[in-house]
Scaffold this active site. Structure first.
Site, short mmCIF file in Angstrom:
data_model
loop_
_atom_site.label_atom_id
_atom_site.label_comp_id
_atom_site.label_asym_id
_atom_site.label_seq_id
_atom_site.Cartn_x
_atom_site.Cartn_y
_atom_site.Cartn_z
NE ARG A 15 -0.94 2.56 3.19
CZ ARG A 15 -0.64 3.58 3.08
NH1 ARG A 15 -1.02 5.26 2.34
NH2 ARG A 15 -0.75 3.79 3.92
CG ASP A 16 2.83 4.18 3.37
OD1 ASP A 16 3.65 4.51 2.15
OD2 ASP A 16 4.09 4.55 3.97
CG HIS A 207 5.46 4.65 9.80
ND1 HIS A 207 4.33 4.03 8.27
CD2 HIS A 207 6.46 5.16 8.52
CE1 HIS A 207 4.62 3.61 7.74
NE2 HIS A 207 5.48 4.47 7.42
CG HIS A 209 9.06 7.96 5.69
ND1 HIS A 209 8.59 8.00 4.26
CD2 HIS A 209 7.94 7.37 6.09
CE1 HIS A 209 7.66 7.62 4.34
NE2 HIS A 209 7.83 6.87 5.42
CB CYS A 240 5.08 11.17 2.48
SG CYS A 240 2.96 11.58 2.83
CG ASN A 249 7.63 3.58 3.98
OD1 ASN A 249 6.36 4.04 4.85
ND2 ASN A 249 6.73 3.48 2.79
#
Length: 302
Positions: A15-16, A207, A209, A240, A249
């Site tokens: 997804r991300d 989470h 980055h 993002c 990420n």
């Protein structure tokens, strides 16, 4: 220093990781990625999102992806849902968990979802209530918890404010996300401490980055607080779309290598994970973003 003996990772690559790809990624490739991740031992996978294809065209095939999965026992499949319309579309595909998202930065909230932090929570409240009533777990993604591309540094008080709002509408666990990768260990720990005033250690995840190369340092800082759930993305995919300059990420391979080197169990087969990262990177036509994977693949090649 009390380190957890076990860490569970949520791979957000499907997804991300893929939402920002400029070229369409076939649903079959996304499904295969999920299958490879679960075969490597991932027990939590963020599969897709139910947002308007106008804003995130890469996720327009959400139903095809979810319906095409061969689900494995003991694996939690989560999806992002921004509103009731998205939730209603998602629930038909039987996710194990839905994710709502808010920012600790007012400016980022406006840029990302065109409303204030308080308004975003009002929008999410009926989604959370509907999910809980249906027996679906709810996670809250808290973005920009240490820095914002528009506001700069974010205070721990703002993080605590958002965490409190999430708790108030029934969110069960939250992610403390360094969305633009500017965090350093002390700042991350301060954001975690603010969150832990509202959620216990078993319901908070990190989470991070890797924009400034701090993601593994920040992971270690969270581990030292007892955090045992983290999000990462195979091959370091993603970023993002609303955070200019934010790189991917932290790579799942890099986090697993760190954890295994510390004697912390993940239940993940690192070699299989490296192969998965190499495979999806090949599908996307670029080298893997994982430094560990590059080193291990070079070692294999002799």
């Amino acid at each position: 220093m009390k380190l957890p003996y076990l860490v569970q990772l949520v791979d957000v690559g499907p997804r991300d990781g893929l939402q920002n790809e400029k070229q369409p990624v076939p649903a079959a490739t996304k499904i295969e990625l999920v299958h490879r991740l679960q075969a490597a031992g991932l027990k939590e996978i963020e599969v897709t999102s139910y947002v308007s294809p106008k804003w995130v065209p890469q996720m327009a095939d959400n139903h095809d992806v979810m319906s095409g999965l061969a689900r494995a026992d003991g694996v939690r499949y989560s999806v992002l849902t921004p509103n009731l319309k998205g939730y209603e579309a998602a629930v038909a595909d039987k996710p194990d968990e839905i994710v709502v998202f808010g920012a600790a930065s007012e400016a980022f909230s406006q840029k990302n979802i065109n409303c204030s932090i308080a308004e975003s929570i009002e929008r999410f409240a009926p989604v959370v209530q509907a999910a809980l009533a249906a027996g679906i777990a709810v996670r809250g993604a808290m973005s920009c918890t240490v820095g914002c591309p528009y506001e700069g540094d974010i205070s721990p008080e703002r993080v605590g404010y958002l965490a409190g709002l999430m708790k108030g509408i029934g969110v069960q666990r939250v992610d403390v996300a360094d969305t633009i990768g500017v965090g350093t260990p002390r700042k991350v720990q301060a954001a975690m401490e603010a969150t832990l005033k509202h959620f216990d250690i078993d319901h908070v995840s990190g989470h991070f980055h890797d924009t400034y190369g701090q993601a593994l340092s920040n992971t270690l800082a969270a581990l030292e607080m007892g955090v045992w759930n983290f999000q990462s993305s195979v091959a370091g995919l993603g970023g993002c779309p609303y955070a200019k300059g934010a790189t991917g990420n932290v790579a799942t391979e890099d986090v697993v290598y760190l954890l295994h080197g510390m004697g912390i169990d993940t239940g993940i087969d690192l070699d299989a994970l490296v192969d998965t990262g190499a495979w999806i990177s090949e599908q996307l036509g670029r080298p893997t973003g994982s430094r560990v994977a590059r080193a291990l693949l070079a070692k294999r090649a002799g």
